[in-house]
Design an enzyme around this catalytic site. Structure first.
Site, short mmCIF file in Angstrom:
data_model
loop_
_atom_site.label_atom_id
_atom_site.label_comp_id
_atom_site.label_asym_id
_atom_site.label_seq_id
_atom_site.Cartn_x
_atom_site.Cartn_y
_atom_site.Cartn_z
N GLY A 141 45.28 43.20 37.91
CA GLY A 141 45.97 44.20 38.74
C GLY A 141 47.48 44.10 38.74
N ASP A 181 44.44 38.42 38.92
CA ASP A 181 45.37 38.30 37.78
C ASP A 181 45.60 36.82 37.55
OD1 ASP A 181 47.72 38.70 35.95
OD2 ASP A 181 47.53 40.76 36.63
N HIS A 207 43.87 48.58 26.75
CA HIS A 207 44.75 48.92 25.61
C HIS A 207 45.55 47.72 25.12
CE1 HIS A 207 48.75 50.11 27.86
NE2 HIS A 207 48.30 48.95 28.24
#
Ligand SMILES: C[S@@+](CC[C@H](N)C(=O)[O-])C[C@H]1O[C@@H](n2cnc3c(N)ncnc32)[C@H](O)[C@@H]1O
Length: 468
Positions: free
Chosen positions: A274, A296, A347
């Site tokens: 996040g 995270d 991505h």
């Protein structure tokens, strides 16, 4: 179609689009924002740019003007200018690092001489002048009179929002609290810029090294390299830069896709990777009955805690928002999530790695858990006919294409997506995926893509998948 016929057709699309912009602004009694004035996010004329007719017209105008320019320009000049384009990036980075935008904000519309702009950083005024002139020639900054520069609409978006004396006195902290655009520009121009020049080398002499690893002469992936205490300033800049990705979108983009009100009270959103947690915070502010766990790596979470404390302390105090250090390459500890949300995560990574991340989430999912992936979906630069029969019936997946002779993907108007695709590759071996690529990798990892929402006014989409 002959060139002149094509050019006339493009010119007609341009005229129609300008008429459309003119009519919407006239009806609202507003002027379209001027390129010469600093950007003001609170200006009503800026808000009107989100109007559907305006976003469509702006896409056409951007696509048309770039296509006309490419058609009429000497092709050799265009090719060589493109090979020199890295200087635009480096000059913008230098201007941001030298806090030029803040000096010029204080100077106002009359601008400042390059001697005055260069003085606080003790840099070479002649070089500063050439840097700013190159940028002004690309419509970033304005040369008011020879050697005197002022901010314009584009340069002012890099404003870090503090007095220049404060940011010169405390260099470490100059990006904190900003809108994130300067951080995003500096991160991209520095790290991605240095890495990108190694693209061809990495292909001609294939090894397991990505352009980033060749450029920085390190073996670990960028995110691990950033964890090294000597690179901590990269972590904090990156966290602010990610906020900058939000600033480049309309403020309510997170609500333009999946309908978050469908999650029942007390439902748990896990913001996987996040970062600062700005997206989950925006959701929680609108739907305070939702619980959030921001996951995270350690250093990013420290920054996130401070951000939440400043912007939504109530949710922390009631323990409705929590922080969990978690490496998403290891088994997912949360077993009762309503939603696993991954914004700009997949991505970053190649398929094998994405498969690993998604399998861990699948193993921890309830039958009702939704996977919500927030990413850009890469369109082809050709018509998509026959590209993906497996995705054509997915609700929300279809997208319009531009009218000929424009490129079907609106060319220059969507260039950011293809630029980010290369950024992802050179830094981490990542990729901006096509819809079919998302569909396949989800299915291979135990998730079925069931809905797509393309967020209006943004290139982002929400891809919703359920456990298979
Ligand atoms: C592109 S940022 C996206 C951040 C956030 N989702 C957003 O939209 O702003 C990628 C995030 O993944 C985190 N990350 C990278 N490797 C990770 C890992 N192995 N486990 C958990 N988080 C990781 C980074 O620290 C960073 O915050």
């Amino acid at each position: 179609m002959g060139s002149i016929t094509t050019l006339r057709r493009l010119a007609a699309i341009l005229t129609d689009a300008l008429d459309s912009v003119d009519s919407v602004y006239q009806k609202a009694g507003l002027n379209f924002p001027s390129l010469d004035e600093p950007f003001d996010p609170k200006n009503e004329a800026e808000a009107l740019r989100q109007d559907k007719a305006i976003t469509a017209a702006v896409n056409n105008i951007m696509a048309v003007t770039a296509q006309i320019s490419a058609t009429v320009c000497d092709p050799m000049r265009l090719a060589v200018n493109t090979s020199n384009a890295m200087h635009i990036s480096s000059c913008l980075n230098a201007a941001s690092e030298l806090n030029v935008v803040e000096i010029l904000r204080e100077a106002g519309p009359k601008g400042a001489s390059t001697k005055d702009i260069a003085a606080p950083s003790q840099s070479n005024p002649g070089l500063v002048e050439r840097i700013l002139r190159l940028l002004a020639t690309h419509h970033i900054f304005r040369e008011v009179s020879p050697g005197v520069f002022a901010n314009n609409r584009v340069s002012s978006t890099l404003d870090k929002g503090k007095p220049s004396s404060v940011i010169f006195a405390n260099r470490e902290d100059r990006l904190t609290g900003s809108n994130g655009i300067a951080a995003l520009v500096e991160h991209t121009a520095e790290l991605c810029g240095k890495s990108s020049v190694f693209l061809a080398d990495s292909m001609l002499k294939p090894s397991d090294k990505l352009p980033f690893n060749l450029a920085y002469r390190v073996d670990e992936p960028m995110f691990l390299w950033m964890q090294d205490p000597k690179n901590r300033s990269q972590v904090s800049r990156f966290a602010v830069a990610m906020q900058g990705t939000g600033a480049t979108e309309p403020p309510d983009t997170i609500f333009k896709g999946f309908d978050w009100s469908l999650i029942t009270d007390n439902g748990l959103i896990v913001d996987v990777g996040g970062g600062i947690g700005h997206s989950s915070l925006t959701i929680a502010k609108k739907f305070p009955s939702l619980r959030i766990i921001n996951q995270d790596l350690g250093p990013a979470l420290e920054i996130s805690k401070r951000y939440w404390k400043e912007h939504f302390p109530e949710h922390l105090e009631s323990q409705m928002a929590q922080f969990q250090v978690h490496d998403f390459f290891t088994p997912q500890p949360v077993k009762d999530a309503a939603v696993f949300m991954l914004r700009y995560i997949l991505h970053d990574w190649p398929d094998k790695t994405v498969h690993n991340i998604l399998c861990h989430l699948r193993d921890a999912a309830l039958p009702t858990t939704k996977l919500i992936v927030i990413e850009k979906i890469q369109p082809f630069a050709s018509l998509e006919e026959g590209a993906g029969s497996r995705t054509e019936n997915i609700p929300g997946a279809a997208r319009p294409t531009a009218e000929p002779p424009l490129l079907p993907n609106w060319g220059a108007a969507t260039a950011d997506l293809y630029l980010y695709d290369m950024t992802m590759h050179v830094m981490l071996g990542g990729v901006e995926r096509t819809l079919e690529a998302f569909y396949d990798i989800f299915l291979e990892s135990g998730w079925k893509l069931v809905e797509v929402h393309h967020c209006s006014g943004s290139q982002l989409s929400h891809l919703i998948a359920l456990p298979v």
